[in-house]
Write a protein that holds these residues in place. Structure first.
Motif: not given
Length: 168
Positions: A49-50, A53, A75, A77-79, A85, A89
């Motif tokens: 995720n980071h 981001w 970031s 925990r974004m998805h 994710w 992506r």
């Protein structure tokens, strides 16, 4: 410093690496993806995720798409799932590829100025060096994910650039 051909090669490498990483992650449970593995961004999914981001923030700085609506600290925990994710992506890798395909040598010259939240100050750097950083950031975090996938018992991706299938 760099050429549009270099950028296109790195964009292809990025997409190839992410497809492999996605397949390896798909073989793990959500629990395994979220397990704290003592990495800087915690888990496999947190680091993935980071990385996503980071790609979003740099693409926005390069004038392609919007910046993420979450802060750096959030970031990981974004998805919340592999599926969400993976979909984002895939879209991001397409955006990076299209950007690279349209790039001209002049686009890699000059300087970029922006406010860096991480550094908490205005920053100005050569555009070419920032594009190199963009791809280096991806490789750095995919290396971390590679190690975590291996530790989790997954088949880690082939990461050698020379092993990438020829794209043209």
């Amino acid at each position: 410093m760099i050429t549009p051909d270099y950028v296109r090669r790195m964009a292809a490498y990025n997409a190839w690496q992410n497809r492999q990483m996605d397949r390896a992650m798909a073989g793990l449970s959500l629990e395994a993806l979220e397990a704290d593995r003592a990495a800087f961004w915690g888990s496999i999914l947190g680091t993935a995720n980071h990385l996503l981001w980071g790609d979003q923030i740099w693409m926005a700085r390069f004038g392609v798409g919007a910046a993420p609506d979450v802060k750096l600290a959030d970031s990981p925990r974004m998805h919340p799932t592999h599926a969400t994710w993976s979909a984002e992506r895939f879209r991001m890798d397409g955006r990076i590829t299209l950007w690279a395909e349209k790039l001209r040598a002049v686009d890699l010259t000059g300087r970029m100025r922006w406010y860096s939240g991480a550094m908490e100050q205005e920053v100005s750097r050569p555009v070419g060096a920032l594009v190199v950083h963009f791809f280096n950031h991806q490789t750095h975090h995919r290396g971390q994910i590679h190690a975590m996938l291996t530790a989790a018992g997954a088949q880690a991706p082939q990461s050698d650039l020379f092993a990438m299938p020829e794209t043209g």
